[in-house]
Scaffold this active site. Structure first.
Site, PDB file in Angstrom:
ATOM      1  N   GLN A  71       0.819  -1.206   0.000  1.00  0.00           N
ATOM      2  CA  GLN A  71       0.000   0.000   0.000  1.00  0.00           C
ATOM      3  C   GLN A  71       0.860   1.266   0.000  1.00  0.00           C
ATOM      4  O   GLN A  71       2.065   1.224   0.251  1.00  0.00           O
ATOM      5  CB  GLN A  71      -0.903   0.019   1.231  1.00  0.00           C
ATOM      6  CG  GLN A  71      -2.021  -1.019   1.167  1.00  0.00           C
ATOM      7  CD  GLN A  71      -3.046  -0.785   2.261  1.00  0.00           C
ATOM      8  OE1 GLN A  71      -2.973  -1.370   3.336  1.00  0.00           O
ATOM      9  NE2 GLN A  71      -4.009   0.062   1.984  1.00  0.00           N
ATOM     10  N   HIS A  72       0.189   2.375  -0.286  1.00  0.00           N
ATOM     11  CA  HIS A  72       0.680   3.742  -0.053  1.00  0.00           C
ATOM     12  C   HIS A  72       1.712   4.261  -1.050  1.00  0.00           C
ATOM     13  O   HIS A  72       1.960   5.460  -1.093  1.00  0.00           O
ATOM     14  CB  HIS A  72       1.285   3.895   1.348  1.00  0.00           C
ATOM     15  CG  HIS A  72       0.463   3.352   2.465  1.00  0.00           C
ATOM     16  ND1 HIS A  72      -0.856   3.688   2.641  1.00  0.00           N
ATOM     17  CD2 HIS A  72       0.770   2.484   3.466  1.00  0.00           C
ATOM     18  CE1 HIS A  72      -1.314   3.044   3.717  1.00  0.00           C
ATOM     19  NE2 HIS A  72      -0.357   2.324   4.219  1.00  0.00           N
ATOM     20  N   ASP A 231      -2.298  -4.961   0.680  1.00  0.00           N
ATOM     21  CA  ASP A 231      -1.774  -6.235   1.173  1.00  0.00           C
ATOM     22  C   ASP A 231      -2.522  -6.772   2.387  1.00  0.00           C
ATOM     23  O   ASP A 231      -2.873  -7.961   2.436  1.00  0.00           O
ATOM     24  CB  ASP A 231      -0.277  -6.149   1.438  1.00  0.00           C
ATOM     25  CG  ASP A 231       0.141  -4.925   2.234  1.00  0.00           C
ATOM     26  OD1 ASP A 231      -0.728  -4.190   2.750  1.00  0.00           O
ATOM     27  OD2 ASP A 231       1.365  -4.685   2.340  1.00  0.00           O
TER      28      ASP A 231
END
Length: 427
Positions: A71-72, A231
């Site tokens: 992520q991110h 995830d």
């Protein structure tokens, strides 16, 4: 036999599982490594995905696929669809100052209400602000912003930069779970908060369309393509978690995330109010110290992890009063970045190898238990803990965890849960 593919494009590697859609049995698999570091050219992810697909025998006989992943990460694209600069990953902390600036401008309460999170350096919104402040020329070129799994899905569906053609930004798609980790998407409304995006980047930009958890698109070959997942949300799907379940993942760092039918809002920032990949919500707590606590004490005692487990189980509960405060690397939850580890309750009777091993396991689990308590404090139901990650295989961890957490603990069979979750999404 109908086959589907699930992909986990993580920080370290890309894993591709070809799965029997009816039974969930893994038929074949492939993997490829990613470069190390907190800043990566996304093209390396694309190359690893191609390598992993080939190692898994290709997708020609697959009916559907979906991608889960880290992520991110900030994937910034220019007007032609080319990557503006290497992607900043979740573990790149240079945007910590940008997070503080955004909180000062908007207030933690307002940000938590609008986006479900209070920004820290991990989140995409802070990386965009860092780009605006430190690389303004690059920021000015940004026409679209994607996350790692969005960008890979776009490419694998057959889109991307083509010389002399307009990039199909309208075909960028993402899912609720990954959108909720950006800091500029509202889990309550399902819409992007454009004011927050502009405050970060300095101007508006194209963003992926957020698909519903059961919504699908197609690729150039006509195969069904799922929304994918971040995830942790993918792992929750992979282990079959339902509301009332809390997943505790014990790797180098620790994550504690619950499946909840209700949205959570935490202005302290301890719990990030993410969305789940199944239409529910996934409030999450992250700790910096998890399996590395066991590694450190095993090194100190000169034993391997199996022997550390045996020693811990030979000691009484509570380690005869010996208590390890496990903040070897500072801590994120609670927010103690400058903290250090300490050992308390040392007496001639308590200071034994067995008690030290037991204190290490109990200390690590207590740190994760603080995350469970934070979820409970926001009304998240905690009926069962599912224990996953490398350290979950420890016999001592498995036996001691129910005593520390105070709820039943189950340990699913080890597996590639993120990729399995992605496959389950299109089964």
């Amino acid at each position: 036999m109908a086959l589907v593919a699930g992909v986990d494009s993580s920080t370290q590697s890309c894993k591709v599982l070809i799965v029997d859609a009816a039974t969930g049995r893994v038929v074949r698999e492939g993997r490829a490594s990613h470069p190390n570091g907190s800043e990566v050219d996304p093209e390396r992810w694309w190359e690893a995905l191609q390598e992993a697909i080939a190692a898994a025998g290709g997708l020609d006989d697959v009916e559907a696929w979906a991608i889960g992943g880290q992520q991110h990460g900030m994937v910034a694209l220019d007007a032609t669809g080319e990557v503006v600069r290497p992607a900043l990953l979740w573990n790149d902390t240079r945007s910590a100052g940008a997070a503080r600036d955004l909180i000062a401008e908007f207030g933690a309460d307002d940000l938590a209400q609008r986006s479900g999170v209070v920004p820290v350096a991990s989140f995409t919104i802070t990386k965009l602000r860092w780009l605006r402040d430190h690389e303004p020329e690059a920021a000015a070129r940004v026409a679209a912003v994607a996350l790692p799994h969005d960008w890979l899905t776009w490419r694998l569906r057959g889109f991307g930069p083509v010389a002399g053609a307009e990039p199909r930004f309208d075909e960028l798609v993402t899912d609720r779970s990954d959108a909720s980790g950006t800091g500029y998407w509202n889990p309550a409304t399902g819409d992007y908060d454009r004011d927050l995006l502009v405050a970060a980047l300095g101007h508006d930009a194209r963003l992926p369309r957020v698909l519903a958890h059961d919504e699908q698109v197609t690729d150039a070959a006509g195969r069904r393509v799922g929304a994918g997942a971040g995830d942790n949300a993918g792992a929750a799907l992979g282990v079959g978690a339902v509301p009332g379940d809390v997943i505790v993942s014990i790797g180098t760092s620790g994550t504690v995330f619950g499946v909840s039918a209700e949205r959570t809002i935490d202005p302290t920032g301890t719990v990030a109010g993410f969305a789940a990949a199944d239409g529910n919500f996934l409030p999450i707590v992250v700790t910096l110290n998890a399996a590395r606590v066991l590694d450190a004490i095993a090194r100190l005692l000169g034993v391997d992890l199996d022997e550390l487990s045996r020693l811990a189980l030979a000691a009484p509960a509570g380690a005869a009063g010996l208590r390890l405060i496990p903040y070897f690397e500072g801590e994120r939850t609670p927010n103690l970045p400058d903290a250090t580890a300490s050992l308390e309750g040392m007496t001639l009777a308590s200071t034994t190898r067995e008690n030290l091993a037991r204190a290490a396991v109990e200390g690590m689990l207590s740190g994760l238990g603080a995350g469970i308590d934070a979820l409970r404090g926001l009304g998240v139901p905690v009926n069962r803990v599912l224990l996953i990650g490398g350290a979950a295989r420890s016999a001592a961890v498995q036996q001691i965890a129910p005593l520390v957490f105070g709820v039943p603990v189950e340990v699913p069979e080890p597996g590639e849960y993120v990729a399995l979750g992605a496959a389950r999404q299109v089964s």
